[in-house]
Design a protein around this motif. Structure first.
Motif, PDB file in Angstrom:
ATOM      1  N   LEU A  33       0.812  -1.214   0.000  1.00 22.38           N
ATOM      2  CA  LEU A  33       0.000   0.000   0.000  1.00 22.38           C
ATOM      3  C   LEU A  33       0.845   1.264   0.000  1.00 22.38           C
ATOM      4  N   GLN A  34       2.078   1.166   0.480  1.00 26.48           N
ATOM      5  CA  GLN A  34       2.945   2.341   0.503  1.00 26.48           C
ATOM      6  C   GLN A  34       3.285   2.816  -0.915  1.00 26.48           C
ATOM      7  N   LYS A  35       3.203   1.901  -1.887  1.00 27.71           N
ATOM      8  CA  LYS A  35       3.497   2.259  -3.273  1.00 27.71           C
ATOM      9  C   LYS A  35       2.265   2.754  -4.027  1.00 27.71           C
ATOM     10  N   LEU A  36       1.120   2.731  -3.357  1.00 30.04           N
ATOM     11  CA  LEU A  36      -0.138   3.127  -4.010  1.00 30.04           C
ATOM     12  C   LEU A  36      -0.280   4.651  -3.974  1.00 30.04           C
ATOM     13  N   ASP A  37      -0.471   5.243  -5.126  1.00 26.32           N
ATOM     14  CA  ASP A  37      -0.646   6.691  -5.226  1.00 26.32           C
ATOM     15  C   ASP A  37      -2.073   7.048  -4.811  1.00 26.32           C
ATOM     16  N   PRO A  38      -2.265   7.813  -3.726  1.00 25.57           N
ATOM     17  CA  PRO A  38      -3.632   8.150  -3.282  1.00 25.57           C
ATOM     18  C   PRO A  38      -4.405   8.959  -4.310  1.00 25.57           C
ATOM     19  N   ARG A  39      -3.701   9.621  -5.238  1.00 26.32           N
ATOM     20  CA  ARG A  39      -4.402  10.406  -6.260  1.00 26.32           C
ATOM     21  C   ARG A  39      -5.180   9.515  -7.219  1.00 26.32           C
ATOM     22  N   VAL A  40      -4.746   8.240  -7.347  1.00 28.23           N
ATOM     23  CA  VAL A  40      -5.473   7.311  -8.209  1.00 28.23           C
ATOM     24  C   VAL A  40      -6.859   7.033  -7.636  1.00 28.23           C
ATOM     25  N   GLU A  41      -6.935   6.838  -6.317  1.00 28.63           N
ATOM     26  CA  GLU A  41      -8.232   6.636  -5.681  1.00 28.63           C
ATOM     27  C   GLU A  41      -9.098   7.885  -5.832  1.00 28.63           C
ATOM     28  N   SER A  42      -8.492   9.041  -5.613  1.00 24.80           N
ATOM     29  CA  SER A  42      -9.254  10.294  -5.732  1.00 24.80           C
ATOM     30  C   SER A  42      -9.784  10.487  -7.147  1.00 24.80           C
ATOM     31  N   ALA A  43      -8.973  10.086  -8.140  1.00 24.88           N
ATOM     32  CA  ALA A  43      -9.412  10.211  -9.530  1.00 24.88           C
ATOM     33  C   ALA A  43     -10.613   9.318  -9.794  1.00 24.88           C
ATOM     34  N   GLY A  44     -10.580   8.092  -9.268  1.00 24.22           N
ATOM     35  CA  GLY A  44     -11.705   7.193  -9.451  1.00 24.22           C
ATOM     36  C   GLY A  44     -12.976   7.723  -8.808  1.00 24.22           C
ATOM     37  N   LEU A  45     -12.847   8.282  -7.601  1.00 28.33           N
ATOM     38  CA  LEU A  45     -14.015   8.840  -6.911  1.00 28.33           C
ATOM     39  C   LEU A  45     -14.542  10.068  -7.640  1.00 28.33           C
ATOM     40  N   SER A  46     -13.627  10.898  -8.152  1.00 30.06           N
ATOM     41  CA  SER A  46     -14.064  12.121  -8.844  1.00 30.06           C
ATOM     42  C   SER A  46     -14.778  11.814 -10.153  1.00 30.06           C
ATOM     43  N   LEU A  47     -14.494  10.633 -10.731  1.00 32.79           N
ATOM     44  CA  LEU A  47     -15.148  10.243 -11.975  1.00 32.79           C
ATOM     45  C   LEU A  47     -16.469   9.509 -11.733  1.00 32.79           C
ATOM     46  N   GLY A  48     -16.879   9.436 -10.478  1.00 34.97           N
ATOM     47  CA  GLY A  48     -18.198   8.897 -10.170  1.00 34.97           C
ATOM     48  C   GLY A  48     -18.230   7.458  -9.711  1.00 34.97           C
ATOM     49  N   ALA A  49     -17.092   6.817  -9.521  1.00 38.04           N
ATOM     50  CA  ALA A  49     -17.081   5.425  -9.071  1.00 38.04           C
ATOM     51  C   ALA A  49     -17.399   5.355  -7.580  1.00 38.04           C
ATOM     52  N   PRO A  50     -18.264   4.449  -7.148  1.00 38.87           N
ATOM     53  CA  PRO A  50     -18.528   4.285  -5.711  1.00 38.87           C
ATOM     54  C   PRO A  50     -17.263   3.808  -4.993  1.00 38.87           C
ATOM     55  N   PRO A  51     -17.150   4.076  -3.687  1.00 37.55           N
ATOM     56  CA  PRO A  51     -15.952   3.657  -2.938  1.00 37.55           C
ATOM     57  C   PRO A  51     -15.647   2.164  -3.050  1.00 37.55           C
ATOM     58  N   VAL A  95     -16.316   0.149  -5.533  1.00 40.38           N
ATOM     59  CA  VAL A  95     -15.773  -0.119  -6.872  1.00 40.38           C
ATOM     60  C   VAL A  95     -14.322   0.335  -6.955  1.00 40.38           C
ATOM     61  N   VAL A  96     -14.007   1.465  -6.340  1.00 37.90           N
ATOM     62  CA  VAL A  96     -12.617   1.937  -6.313  1.00 37.90           C
ATOM     63  C   VAL A  96     -11.724   0.927  -5.605  1.00 37.90           C
ATOM     64  N   LEU A  97     -12.213   0.396  -4.487  1.00 39.76           N
ATOM     65  CA  LEU A  97     -11.428  -0.607  -3.758  1.00 39.76           C
ATOM     66  C   LEU A  97     -11.222  -1.865  -4.601  1.00 39.76           C
ATOM     67  N   ARG A  98     -12.309  -2.308  -5.257  1.00 40.65           N
ATOM     68  CA  ARG A  98     -12.265  -3.579  -5.980  1.00 40.65           C
ATOM     69  C   ARG A  98     -11.481  -3.489  -7.286  1.00 40.65           C
ATOM     70  N   ARG A  99     -11.596  -2.381  -8.010  1.00 38.94           N
ATOM     71  CA  ARG A  99     -11.025  -2.309  -9.351  1.00 38.94           C
ATOM     72  C   ARG A  99      -9.740  -1.483  -9.434  1.00 38.94           C
ATOM     73  N   ILE A 100      -9.451  -0.689  -8.404  1.00 30.85           N
ATOM     74  CA  ILE A 100      -8.249   0.143  -8.444  1.00 30.85           C
ATOM     75  C   ILE A 100      -7.253  -0.257  -7.360  1.00 30.85           C
ATOM     76  N   VAL A 101      -7.727  -0.330  -6.103  1.00 27.63           N
ATOM     77  CA  VAL A 101      -6.814  -0.592  -4.996  1.00 27.63           C
ATOM     78  C   VAL A 101      -6.397  -2.058  -4.948  1.00 27.63           C
ATOM     79  N   LEU A 102      -7.378  -2.965  -4.954  1.00 19.05           N
ATOM     80  CA  LEU A 102      -7.077  -4.382  -4.776  1.00 19.05           C
ATOM     81  C   LEU A 102      -6.121  -4.940  -5.828  1.00 19.05           C
ATOM     82  N   PRO A 103      -6.309  -4.655  -7.127  1.00 22.01           N
ATOM     83  CA  PRO A 103      -5.342  -5.184  -8.109  1.00 22.01           C
ATOM     84  C   PRO A 103      -3.910  -4.710  -7.874  1.00 22.01           C
ATOM     85  N   GLN A 104      -3.749  -3.485  -7.343  1.00 18.56           N
ATOM     86  CA  GLN A 104      -2.403  -2.961  -7.138  1.00 18.56           C
ATOM     87  C   GLN A 104      -1.731  -3.527  -5.889  1.00 18.56           C
ATOM     88  N   ILE A 105      -2.518  -3.934  -4.896  1.00 17.12           N
ATOM     89  CA  ILE A 105      -1.922  -4.493  -3.686  1.00 17.12           C
ATOM     90  C   ILE A 105      -1.931  -6.021  -3.680  1.00 17.12           C
TER      91      ILE A 105
END
Length: 229
Positions: free
Chosen positions: A121-139, A141-151
Motif C-alpha cells: 500500500l505504501q506504493k499506491l498513489d492516493p491520487r489514483v483513488e481520488s481520480a476514481g471517486l471524482s469520476l463517479g465510481a462508488p468507494p 468499486v474503487v477498492l475492488r477495481r483500483i486498490v485491490l489489483p495494485q496491492i
C-alpha cells in the motif's frame, strides 16, 4: 517408503495442508482490510495501531498459545461467557480441535500478512483513488477495481509467508492439538523423542521441507508470471 505408503502419515500431511490453507485464507481476509485501514489512518492513531499489530510478535509464541489455551478451554473465559450469557448450555469444544489450532495460528501469523499488504500500500498513489471517486465510481468499486489489483502482490506474498510458517508450525499445534491431532512437525518430533526412531523422524522432516519448497516455488512462479507483465 514407510511415510509415503502409510495412511496414518497421509492423514497427518493432509491435516497440515488443510490447516495451512485455512489459516492463509483467514489471514488474507482479515489482514488485507486491516492493512488498508492502517494505511488510511493518520498519526498518532497509525503508530498506535501499528504497535498493537506488531506487539504480539514481541511475545513468545508459546506464551501466546498458552493464552489461547486459557481462553478456549472447556472452563476457559470464552466458554464461561457463552454459558453465562445463555447462548450455550454445554461448553463449546475448541481445545484439541482443528478449529482451535486455526484460531490461534491466525492470531500468531496475521501480523505477517498485515505487514506485507501494508508495504504494498505504501506504493499506491492516493491520487489514483481520488481520480476514481471524482469520476463517479462508488468507494467499493474503487477498492475492488483500483486498490485491490495494485496491492494483490502484497496479498500473495503475505499468503506465501503465512502458509510456509503454518505448515512448519510446532508450538501452537503441539499445545492446542495435543497428542491426537498431530501435524507434520509434531509427528517428526514424536518420532525423534517419543519412539527414538530418528530415521523416520528425519524422513518426515525432509518430506515436509520438500513439500514446502515445491509449493513455495510453484506459487512464486505463478506470482511472477501473473504480475511480470
Amino acid at each position: 517408503v514407510e511415510v509415503l505408503s502409510d495412511g496414518y502419515f497421509h492423514e497427518i500431511f493432509l491435516r497440515t495442508l488443510l490447516i495451512s490453507l485455512a489459516v492463509t485464507l483467514l489471514c488474507a481476509l482479515l489482514g488485507t482490510p486491516e492493512a488498508y485501514i492502517l494505511h488510511r489512518l493518520s498519526n498518532p492513531w497509525k503508530s498506535i495501531c501499528m504497535l498493537a499489530i506488531l506487539g504480539p510478535l514481541l511475545i513468545s509464541v508459546v506464551v501466546r498459545t498458552l493464552g489461547w489455551a486459557i481462553l478456549i478451554g472447556s472452563n476457559g473465559v470464552i466458554n464461561q461467557v457463552l454459558i453465562g450469557s445463555g447462548l450455550v448450555e454445554q461448553p463449546v469444544k475448541l481445545m484439541f480441535t482443528n478449529t482451535g489450532m486455526v484460531i490461534a495460528l491466525v492470531h500468531v501469523l496475521i501480523p505477517f500478512m498485515v505487514l506485507s499488504v501494508w508495504a504494498a500500500l505504501q506504493k499506491l498513489d492516493p491520487r489514483v483513488e481520488s481520480a476514481g471517486l471524482s469520476l463517479g465510481a462508488p468507494p467499493f468499486v474503487v477498492l475492488r477495481r483500483i486498490v485491490l489489483p495494485q496491492i494483490m502482490p502484497g496479498v500473495l506474498s503475505g499468503s506465501l509467508i503465512v502458509f510456509a510458517l503454518t505448515a512448519s508450525a510446532f508450538a501452537t499445534p503441539s499445545i492446542l492439538g495435543g497428542r491426537r491431532l498431530k501435524v507434520v512437525a509434531t509427528a517428526a518430533y514424536d518420532e525423534y523423542l517419543g519412539t527414538l526412531n530418528w530415521p523416520l523422524g528425519a524422513a518426515i522432516a525432509v518430506l515436509l521441507l520438500i513439500a514446502n519448497v515445491v509449493i513455495i516455488f510453484s506459487y512464486n512462479k505463478y506470482i511472477e508470471r501473473r504480475y511480470a507483465q
